[in-house]
Design an enzyme around this catalytic site. Structure first.
Site, PDB file in Angstrom:
ATOM      1  N   LYS A  65       0.808  -1.222   0.000  1.00  0.00           N
ATOM      2  CA  LYS A  65       0.000   0.000   0.000  1.00  0.00           C
ATOM      3  C   LYS A  65       0.849   1.284   0.000  1.00  0.00           C
ATOM      4  CE  LYS A  65      -4.132  -2.055   2.034  1.00  0.00           C
ATOM      5  NZ  LYS A  65      -5.229  -1.886   2.999  1.00  0.00           N
ATOM      6  N   ASN A  86      -4.901   2.015  -1.616  1.00  0.00           N
ATOM      7  CA  ASN A  86      -5.412   0.656  -1.881  1.00  0.00           C
ATOM      8  C   ASN A  86      -6.134   0.564  -3.221  1.00  0.00           C
ATOM      9  OD1 ASN A  86      -7.897   1.855  -1.381  1.00  0.00           O
ATOM     10  ND2 ASN A  86      -8.696   0.089  -0.285  1.00  0.00           N
ATOM     11  N   ASP A 102     -10.208   2.451   2.310  1.00  0.00           N
ATOM     12  CA  ASP A 102     -10.386   1.661   3.543  1.00  0.00           C
ATOM     13  C   ASP A 102     -11.219   2.414   4.585  1.00  0.00           C
ATOM     14  OD1 ASP A 102      -8.985  -0.575   2.681  1.00  0.00           O
ATOM     15  OD2 ASP A 102      -7.058   0.221   3.354  1.00  0.00           O
ATOM     16  N   ASN A 151      -2.527   2.978  21.903  1.00  0.00           N
ATOM     17  CA  ASN A 151      -1.674   1.941  21.314  1.00  0.00           C
ATOM     18  C   ASN A 151      -0.710   1.369  22.341  1.00  0.00           C
ATOM     19  OD1 ASN A 151      -0.927   0.492  18.912  1.00  0.00           O
ATOM     20  ND2 ASN A 151       1.027   1.590  18.971  1.00  0.00           N
ATOM     21  N   THR A 153       2.394   0.548  21.936  1.00  0.00           N
ATOM     22  CA  THR A 153       3.561   1.435  21.898  1.00  0.00           C
ATOM     23  C   THR A 153       3.026   2.862  21.858  1.00  0.00           C
ATOM     24  OG1 THR A 153       4.673  -0.269  20.593  1.00  0.00           O
ATOM     25  CG2 THR A 153       5.729   1.901  20.664  1.00  0.00           C
ATOM     26  N   TYR A 217     -11.829 -10.019  10.571  1.00  0.00           N
ATOM     27  CA  TYR A 217     -13.015 -10.876  10.550  1.00  0.00           C
ATOM     28  C   TYR A 217     -12.569 -12.321  10.368  1.00  0.00           C
ATOM     29  CZ  TYR A 217     -12.220 -10.975   5.549  1.00  0.00           C
ATOM     30  OH  TYR A 217     -11.636 -11.147   4.334  1.00  0.00           O
TER      31      TYR A 217
HETATM   32  P1  ATR Z   1      -1.465  -2.920  10.388  1.00  0.00           P
HETATM   33  O1  ATR Z   1      -0.987  -2.330   9.114  1.00  0.00           O
HETATM   34  O2  ATR Z   1      -2.362  -4.128  10.242  1.00  0.00           O
HETATM   35  O3  ATR Z   1      -2.071  -1.894  11.295  1.00  0.00           O
HETATM   36  P2  ATR Z   1       1.013  -2.868  11.837  1.00  0.00           P
HETATM   37  O4  ATR Z   1       1.446  -1.595  11.206  1.00  0.00           O
HETATM   38  O5  ATR Z   1       2.016  -3.947  12.079  1.00  0.00           O
HETATM   39  O6  ATR Z   1      -0.159  -3.557  11.048  1.00  0.00           O
HETATM   40  O7  ATR Z   1       0.327  -2.487  13.245  1.00  0.00           O
HETATM   41  C1  ATR Z   1      -0.184  -3.446  14.088  1.00  0.00           C
HETATM   42  C2  ATR Z   1      -0.907  -2.758  15.240  1.00  0.00           C
HETATM   43  O8  ATR Z   1      -1.433  -3.752  16.120  1.00  0.00           O
HETATM   44  C3  ATR Z   1      -0.018  -1.879  16.092  1.00  0.00           C
HETATM   45  O9  ATR Z   1      -0.777  -0.812  16.623  1.00  0.00           O
HETATM   46  C4  ATR Z   1       0.407  -2.850  17.183  1.00  0.00           C
HETATM   47  O10 ATR Z   1       0.845  -2.238  18.370  1.00  0.00           O
HETATM   48  P3  ATR Z   1       2.409  -1.755  18.516  1.00  0.00           P
HETATM   49  O11 ATR Z   1       2.515  -0.489  17.737  1.00  0.00           O
HETATM   50  O12 ATR Z   1       2.619  -1.587  19.954  1.00  0.00           O
HETATM   51  O13 ATR Z   1       3.231  -2.878  17.918  1.00  0.00           O
HETATM   52  C5  ATR Z   1      -0.892  -3.555  17.414  1.00  0.00           C
HETATM   53  N1  ATR Z   1      -0.744  -4.852  18.082  1.00  0.00           N
HETATM   54  C6  ATR Z   1      -0.268  -6.006  17.579  1.00  0.00           C
HETATM   55  N2  ATR Z   1      -0.300  -6.990  18.487  1.00  0.00           N
HETATM   56  C7  ATR Z   1      -0.824  -6.448  19.615  1.00  0.00           C
HETATM   57  C8  ATR Z   1      -1.121  -6.948  20.918  1.00  0.00           C
HETATM   58  N3  ATR Z   1      -0.890  -8.221  21.246  1.00  0.00           N
HETATM   59  N4  ATR Z   1      -1.662  -6.089  21.814  1.00  0.00           N
HETATM   60  C9  ATR Z   1      -1.900  -4.815  21.506  1.00  0.00           C
HETATM   61  N5  ATR Z   1      -1.634  -4.270  20.280  1.00  0.00           N
HETATM   62  C10 ATR Z   1      -1.098  -5.074  19.360  1.00  0.00           C
END
Ligand code: ATR
Length: 270
Positions: A65, A86, A102, A151, A153, A217
């Site tokens: 993307k 997208n 999206d 979030n 992080t 989903y």
């Molecule tokens: P996407 O493009 O699907 O959003 P991504 O950029 O890898 O994928 O982001 C994943 C998101 O899911 C992030 O906000 C991540 O939190 P971090 O920034 O702290 O990594 C969040 N995420 C993934 N696993 C998680 C978990 N077990 N608990 C809470 N947040 C989670």
């Protein structure tokens, strides 16, 4: 017949070809829509080949993307906000226009299908990755009283707040210090469920009046929705509607007709 397609890696399980075939049948549009596997470093080349074949439009999924955003000659406002594209449209002149449907898909699913008002509501958005970033602009456009991004992080939530504060009322925090507000809509935009996890938010945020949306989903109720249901949530839905609506928006951009997603939903997920 006009040629369209979806590019991704992996792409095998994409439902887009089926969705667009059903849209085309419903609206009597003469199109073909292909599933195209693209090597990780081969996106630009693949688009060029598709263009040479006379292709008119592409959906782009993970992990391309951002490549699509960089490749497009011009991009829509929502694509710029998301930093991701997208939907690519190849104009007769050869110009490539990039859009991101999206967030529009999520908003349309909430407003039209779920009959959930966004204006003047308080929204909690969990996650700050690409999926979250892609929906913030369209959500803020509906003028919620507040969009709070949280979030794991924390820093990434603050970055999104900084990026979007000019577009509406937005705040940010880590998962453990979400403000004690009566949220109307809670959206899970994390990828936690891919690892059989749920984001660690306080169960006190789960109230029966609140509407819960999971952007992912599956055949079963998602892990996040199972969790909120167990805590007494009464209104919840997964991301199938968003998938259909983002596709419908792409189809509308390309063909100028809006398909009826409700009529095909059962066929797509049968
Ligand atoms: P996407 O493009 O699907 O959003 P991504 O950029 O890898 O994928 O982001 C994943 C998101 O899911 C992030 O906000 C991540 O939190 P971090 O920034 O702290 O990594 C969040 N995420 C993934 N696993 C998680 C978990 N077990 N608990 C809470 N947040 C989670």
């Amino acid at each position: 017949m006009d040629l369209y397609g979806v590019m991704g890696n992996p792409i095998e399980h994409s439902r887009s070809p089926k969705i667009h075939a059903l849209f085309a049948e419903q609206t009597r549009q003469d199109i073909t829509y292909e599933k195209i596997f693209v090597p990780i470093n081969g996106f630009k080349e693949a688009v060029e080949q598709f263009k040479q074949r006379g292709g008119k439009g592409l959906n782009v999924t993970l992990p391309f993307k951002q490549d699509a955003f960089d490749l497009a000659d011009s991009t829509s406002e929502f694509a710029k906000q998301a930093g991701a594209v997208n939907t690519l449209t190849i104009n007769p002149s050869g110009e490539i226009v990039g859009e991101n449907t999206d967030g529009i898909g999520l908003v349309r699913d909430l407003l039209v299908n779920q009959k959930i008002k966004i204006q003047d509501k308080a929204i909690l958005l969990i996650g700050a990755g690409g999926a979250a970033r892609g929906v913030i602009g369209p959500l803020l456009k509906q003028q919620p009283t507040l969009l709070h991004v949280t979030n794991r992080t924390e820093e990434k939530a603050h970055e999104l707040k900084f990026l979007f504060h000019q577009f509406g009322s937005i705040s940010s925090s880590g998962l453990s210090d979400i403000p004690n507000i009566k949220f109307d809509i809670v959206i899970n935009a994390t990828s936690a469920s891919l690892n059989q996890n749920i984001p660690a938010i306080s169960p006190t945020l789960i109230s029966p009046h609140c509407f819960f949306y999971d952007m992912v989903y599956g055949n079963e109720l998602t892990l996040f929705l199972q969790w909120v249901k167990g805590l007494g949530a009464q209104h919840y839905v997964d991301g199938k509607g968003m998938l259909l609506e983002q596709a419908a928006e792409s189809f509308f951009i390309w063909r100028g007709v809006r398909p009826n997603t409700a009529l095909i939903k059962d066929k797509v997920f049968e």
